[in-house]
Design a protein around this motif. Structure first.
Motif, PDB file in Angstrom:
ATOM      1  N   ASP A  70      38.340  47.988  22.768  1.00  0.00           N
ATOM      2  CA  ASP A  70      37.169  48.769  22.354  1.00  0.00           C
ATOM      3  C   ASP A  70      37.284  50.174  22.937  1.00  0.00           C
ATOM      4  OD1 ASP A  70      34.731  49.686  21.451  1.00  0.00           O
ATOM      5  OD2 ASP A  70      33.554  48.668  23.009  1.00  0.00           O
ATOM      6  N   VAL A 110      31.017  50.977  32.931  1.00  0.00           N
ATOM      7  CA  VAL A 110      30.754  49.932  31.926  1.00  0.00           C
ATOM      8  C   VAL A 110      30.438  48.628  32.663  1.00  0.00           C
ATOM      9  CG1 VAL A 110      31.648  48.869  29.810  1.00  0.00           C
ATOM     10  CG2 VAL A 110      32.521  51.102  30.543  1.00  0.00           C
ATOM     11  N   HIS A 113      30.007  44.439  30.756  1.00  0.00           N
ATOM     12  CA  HIS A 113      31.143  43.566  30.440  1.00  0.00           C
ATOM     13  C   HIS A 113      32.411  44.209  30.969  1.00  0.00           C
ATOM     14  CE1 HIS A 113      30.061  46.306  27.104  1.00  0.00           C
ATOM     15  NE2 HIS A 113      31.323  46.683  27.246  1.00  0.00           N
ATOM     16  N   PHE A 158      29.139  43.676  17.667  1.00  0.00           N
ATOM     17  CA  PHE A 158      30.230  44.110  16.789  1.00  0.00           C
ATOM     18  C   PHE A 158      30.460  43.137  15.637  1.00  0.00           C
ATOM     19  CE2 PHE A 158      32.580  46.504  20.449  1.00  0.00           C
ATOM     20  CZ  PHE A 158      31.763  47.600  20.249  1.00  0.00           C
ATOM     21  N   ASP A 214      26.874  52.703  30.631  1.00  0.00           N
ATOM     22  CA  ASP A 214      27.009  52.062  29.326  1.00  0.00           C
ATOM     23  C   ASP A 214      26.075  50.842  29.241  1.00  0.00           C
ATOM     24  OD1 ASP A 214      28.685  51.967  26.861  1.00  0.00           O
ATOM     25  OD2 ASP A 214      29.259  49.997  27.621  1.00  0.00           O
ATOM     26  N   VAL A 215      25.452  50.651  28.082  1.00  0.00           N
ATOM     27  CA  VAL A 215      24.571  49.491  27.825  1.00  0.00           C
ATOM     28  C   VAL A 215      23.663  49.204  29.037  1.00  0.00           C
ATOM     29  CG1 VAL A 215      24.484  47.197  26.768  1.00  0.00           C
ATOM     30  CG2 VAL A 215      26.602  48.472  26.653  1.00  0.00           C
ATOM     31  N   HIS A 341      30.774  59.702  20.656  1.00  0.00           N
ATOM     32  CA  HIS A 341      31.920  58.923  20.196  1.00  0.00           C
ATOM     33  C   HIS A 341      31.531  57.695  19.382  1.00  0.00           C
ATOM     34  CE1 HIS A 341      30.356  56.886  23.625  1.00  0.00           C
ATOM     35  NE2 HIS A 341      31.143  55.856  23.408  1.00  0.00           N
TER      36      HIS A 341
HETATM   37  C1  NOJ Z   1      28.300  51.805  24.046  1.00  0.00           C
HETATM   38  C2  NOJ Z   1      29.507  52.702  23.951  1.00  0.00           C
HETATM   39  O1  NOJ Z   1      29.072  54.014  23.723  1.00  0.00           O
HETATM   40  C3  NOJ Z   1      30.358  52.160  22.840  1.00  0.00           C
HETATM   41  O2  NOJ Z   1      31.411  53.022  22.517  1.00  0.00           O
HETATM   42  C4  NOJ Z   1      30.875  50.808  23.254  1.00  0.00           C
HETATM   43  O3  NOJ Z   1      31.599  50.244  22.180  1.00  0.00           O
HETATM   44  C5  NOJ Z   1      29.725  49.860  23.616  1.00  0.00           C
HETATM   45  N1  NOJ Z   1      28.739  50.495  24.448  1.00  0.00           N
HETATM   46  C6  NOJ Z   1      30.240  48.656  24.347  1.00  0.00           C
HETATM   47  O4  NOJ Z   1      30.726  49.045  25.606  1.00  0.00           O
END
Ligand code: NOJ
Length: 567
Positions: A70, A110, A113, A158, A214-215, A341
């Motif tokens: 990812d 991140v 996960h 996803f 992130d998240v 992005h």
């Molecule tokens: C948000 C991020 O901006 C994205 O690019 C990513 O795929 C997901 N979180 C999962 O980490």
């Protein structure tokens, strides 16, 4: 405490409140070693460019070791650099060059996960159900007599199931909100908590000034009831995001326990002088946002509502009012952003028909539909897209708060819509049965030169995502000498903003020109007027500092923004 103005002063704890932050997607910025993948040395070599552009900080999307399932948001080691991107020494070289240029460095963390190649996950797979190793993730027994059915019918963001079998014949499944290669960490486990504090200190000690989380809504989970059907969870999430419904309980999304977690992070951030900053990726309602943005928590939250707007003056006004009010109440500052992005680039979006902006995923997908044209040229009204994109950008750059610029938008770069399917990388594409091209179109390496290998991105192997043939027209080399280029508009705007933005206040300006115009004033007579309609309106009196398109004598043309200095 005093507010930072455009000139960032070393040691100022409030530097982030009105900063211009430039997002770098490291694999696609500059490739110094010619392997087709951008790297840290590439970034270092472009710091003079960033300094001339006038940004206050850079935010690096993940650059850690990763199998790239990812785009790097699947981290296999949080305290190292992907060898394809560089080394820790390269990182230090980059931060020290940034320091010399007075540019802060923010990095992506991140936490929800990691990668399935992270040693913890590998250990977990090789350990027994119920083991300490599995306790760092969310493993559960499958259903049915042979435990072959997932423990719940939940679906990953996803696409596809959210529970994947271990493949070890032990009847267990693990939870992943995104790709199966991104197992969710168990944040109720003290070892996981401790390890991330170590990660924050690791990078804090190496000179970073803050983190993008992130998240940020996902970490804490309550998996005590797996019988809740997925349709109901989806509905709960949609409802919870609406004002008045925040009390709705959701096992995976936006739980109160996150706030207690972030208070422990804040204590570590405050060990540094100035304290490390954090900006949360959180799509939540205002009364929830407050908790993420609190000074005892992360401190700042991305506001996506202006991104999730069509080119629409009325929407902009409502969004600006809302965000400024919320930030004030939260003792935080707003974050303006149009591109990143994950989203179709805004100069392209604005050249496409309007989309219902109420949902992030359908918003992106809606635009993508217009761009998928079976090999034919997509029907983008490019001049309109660029014109509106420039006008909207000049508007947010004049607002109080911080602004996030995504690499390439300063060149007016369009979305690369026609990447052949066999070169796409985004898991979104694969997990949606190849029906959604995903987010690669905004992640294509940026052009530095008009011609030549990879348009100057790197001089060796082909860029890891193919660049469209006309990319050279948008290159730095093509735009620098052209006074009317988008690059020069951004440069001028950032330079003016440094001097003009001294205080956080703004007030609406009574223009009397009807509802196609929005105007606001900042201290010291800095007036911004946006004409969202198609027809000209008279310019207000004063010295014109900058405009997003050529002006018409005494008039402000349609879809144009102007900055004026009123005496
Ligand atoms: C948000 C991020 O901006 C994205 O690019 C990513 O795929 C997901 N979180 C999962 O980490």
């Amino acid at each position: 405490m005093p507010l930072s103005n455009g000139h960032i002063v070393a040691g100022d704890p409030n530097w982030w409140k009105q900063a211009v932050v430039y997002q770098i997607y490291p694999r696609s910025f500059a490739d110094a070693n010619g392997d087709g993948i951008g790297d840290l040395k590439g970034i270092t070599s472009r710091i003079p460019y960033l300094k001339d552009l006038g940004v206050d900080a850079i935010w690096l999307s993940p650059f850690y070791p990763s199998p790239l399932k990812d785009g790097g948001y699947d981290v296999s080691d949080y305290r190292d650099v992907d060898p394809r991107i560089g080394t820790l020494e390269d990182f230090e070289e980059m931060t020290s060059a940034c320091k010399d240029a007075n540019i802060k460095v923010i990095i992506d963390i991140v936490p929800n996960h990691c990668s399935d190649e992270h040693p913890w996950f590998q250990d977990a797979l090789n350990s027994l159900p119920g083991s300490k190793e599995r306790g760092r993730f969310h493993f559960r027994d499958g259903l049915g007599p042979d435990k072959s059915q997932p423990p719940a019918d939940w679906m990953a963001t996803f696409g596809g199931p959210m529970w994947t079998p271990t493949g070890k014949n032990d009847g267990q499944f693990y939870l992943h909100m995104y790709d199966a290669a991104q197992p969710d960490l168990n944040w109720s486990n003290p070892e996981v908590r401790e390890d991330f504090l170590k990660t924050f200190r690791f990078w804090g000690d190496r000179g970073v000034s803050g983190f993008r989380i992130d998240v940020a809504t996902g970490n804490m989970k309550d998996l005590s009831d797996l019988t809740i059907p997925w349709d109901e969870l989806k509905q709960r999430r949609a409802n919870k995001s609406k004002p008045g419904n925040e009390h709705i309980d959701h096992p995976l999304f936006d739980r109160d326990e996150n706030f207690e977690l972030y208070r422990t992070w804040r204590q570590v951030f405050n060990e540094y002088d100035p304290p490390l900053t954090a900006v949360a990726e959180a799509f939540v309602s205002p009364s929830r946002k407050r908790h993420y943005a609190s000074p005892e928590g992360l401190g700042q939250v991305f506001s996506f509502d202006i991104l999730l707007s069509n080119f629409d003056i009325k929407n902009y006004q409502q969004s600006i009012e809302r965000q400024i009010k919320e930030a004030k109440e939260d003792k935080s500052s707003t974050t303006w952003v149009f591109s990143n992005h994950d989203m179709i680039r805004h100069h392209t979006r604005y050249g496409l028909p309007d989309i219902d902006p109420s949902n992030l995923f359908t918003f992106r997908k809606g635009f993508l539909k217009f761009l998928e044209t079976d090999g034919k040229e997509p029907a983008v009204d490019w001049p309109t897209g660029l014109r509106r994109g420039r006008a909207a950008t000049l508007m947010i750059l004049a607002l109080p708060g911080s602004t996030y610029i995504y690499q390439g938008e300063e060149l007016g770069l369009p979305e690369a819509a026609a990447i052949p399917e066999d070169q796409l990388q985004d898991p979104y594409f694969f997990r949606h049965g190849r029906s959604d091209k995903g987010r690669d179109g905004c992640r294509v390496p940026i052009p530095w030169t008009k011609t030549g290998v990879n348009f100057g991105f790197g001089s060796g192997k082909p860029a890891h995502l193919p660049q469209p043939q006309d990319f050279g027209e948008f290159s730095v080399e093509a735009e620098l000498p052209d006074p009317s280029s988008t690059l020069n508009m951004y440069r001028k705007a950032l330079s003016l903003r440094r001097d003009l933005q001294t205080k956080e206040e703004m007030s609406w300006f009574d223009h009397g020109l009807g509802n196609q115009v929005l105007a606001f004033e900042r201290p010291n007579g800095w007036l911004t007027m946006i004409n969202g309609g198609k027809t000209c309106v008279p310019l207000p009196k004063g010295e014109v500092l900058l405009s997003s398109a050529d002006l018409d004598d005494e008039d402000l043309p349609g879809e144009t923004t102007v900055w004026i200095k009123r005496s």
